[in-house]
Design an enzyme around this catalytic site. Sequence first.
Site, mmCIF file in Angstrom:
data_model
loop_
_atom_site.group_PDB
_atom_site.id
_atom_site.type_symbol
_atom_site.label_atom_id
_atom_site.label_comp_id
_atom_site.label_asym_id
_atom_site.label_seq_id
_atom_site.Cartn_x
_atom_site.Cartn_y
_atom_site.Cartn_z
ATOM 1 N N ASP A 148 0.837 -1.195 0.000
ATOM 2 C CA ASP A 148 0.000 0.000 0.000
ATOM 3 C C ASP A 148 0.872 1.245 0.000
ATOM 4 O O ASP A 148 1.882 1.324 0.710
ATOM 5 C CB ASP A 148 -0.885 -0.030 1.257
ATOM 6 N N GLU A 172 1.786 -0.138 -4.924
ATOM 7 C CA GLU A 172 0.831 0.892 -5.337
ATOM 8 C C GLU A 172 1.532 2.247 -5.319
ATOM 9 O O GLU A 172 1.972 2.714 -4.273
ATOM 10 C CB GLU A 172 -0.364 0.935 -4.382
#
Length: 551
Positions: free
Chosen positions: A210, A279
């Site tokens: 993330d 990401e």
Amino acid sequence: MTSSVTSALKSDKDWWRGAVIYQIYPRSFQDSNGDGIGDLKGITDRLEHIARLGADAIWISPFFTSPMKDFGYDVSNYVDVDPMFGTLADFDGLIAEAHRLGVRVMIDLVMSHTSDQHPWFVESRSSRDNPKADWYVWSDGKPDGTPPNNWLSIFGGPGWQWDPTRMQYYMHNFLTSQPDLNLHNPQVQDELLNATRFWLKRGVDGFRLDTINFYFHDLELRDNPALALERRNASTAPAVNPYNFQEHLYDKNRPENLEFLKRFRAVLDEFPDIAAVGEVGDSQRGLEIVGEYTSGDDKMQMCYAFEFLAPDALTPQRVADVQAAFATAAPEGWACWAFSNHDVVRHVSRWGADVADKDAYAKVLSALLLTQRGSVCIYEGEELGLTEADIAFEDLQDPYGIQFWPEFKGRDGCRTPMVWDAGHAQAGFSTSDKTWLPIPAEHKARAVSTQVGNDASVLEHYRRFLSFRKQHPSFAKGGIEFLPVSDSVVGYTRSKGNETIVCFFNLSPAAATAALPDGNWEVLEGHGFESSLNGRNIELPAWGAFFARYA
């Protein structure tokens, strides 16, 4: 942690290259205990759906211990399962069943920040001289008491929160309850890498990282410069968010991250056949950062930026431009493309709000996605052609949407529960009278039970096309070369070894034509699209596609 269940997986260190990864949002996939919230046992019960679809792996969004202020992306214990989702034993059972079915398991690691209830932060905020005092990003304010600089939070407002115990500010890129870790501290890095090993030892096959470009901040805490109006876009944050007004040079995207990613990769390489996808959240330098993070063989295997998750219309020219920009920015890199995920409006609604035949639209977009150069993420419900749900304000759960309502309605519309059985009150997701988010009636009509076995359905199209894709190695690992685009049609070739396949897609609601390149081409079948070939003239119906192999 070990299992006697036979694994159907074959050793392959490059399994990730060209893999199709199915994203599961665990709160919304399947509820096994009747509390209205999905859980790990529920995922295990539904893994056969994913295996039959033809996905190579699953990515599970966070299920770690958390106060759930940001629904698991605020971690309070990196090495345990939140009771809401089950137990470590449940996770071990999930791994065993996935591997039995030949499906790899990736999990979501949130390493840029924790919950403010994490014991690390509780200790860090207790004083300025405790052993973990420097584990988060703390700073004195300016002489007038205002925050140290102009950094902003993606969730709106300043990126700093005052703490009365330390009489200092702490940095938070997201909610005030999500303080940023200080990865400049080697002890913090070590603990995060220990957590990584913990899950690798339990049998995971990889990670989704993330906000991978948020790990480090500028030690001098310099102000971000303003961003010129013409350079602003809403791919990282909604248009109403002032976060878009800055060029984020100092609060993220720092060069120190490269060395940490090398440390992280070294941990992955201690285990066989492990891969990670990062990401990259940045509106200006996304593809450039992807190139940096995936270059060589010592950092990330793959990353994804937000080019195909942005609101910008998906035109033939945009498809070609994004791939060309990626090739320029990341010539050594590998992308992982997605059209939808848990943070953005579902793509059938985002790009096709005015499209009458949404089934046909969903089918052509899936074929386009699944033939791009790179790996692919499919978001749960995408294979059913689900549209964005319209959630009433009183039913909202997402703090992001509550903050910016009604201009931005948040992320709940793409997070509603999966629909399995149209004849069930809660669409087969739960036996509870109330689910954590309501299930729209229009979604129930698109449940798995209504589509399975129907050759014309979106679900059967996904199954058929994923099978077609597996028959042709060029789609997974081949190169890509674009043909001249028109307003309606995008075409390209995918090539690997002796195989070259030409692909054309009509991204319009009217019939269109395209010219087959010179050469001897064999028209391919088995993908579910109908088109006709007159000489070298391809006639594509609305939302149609065509595939041929060089013979």
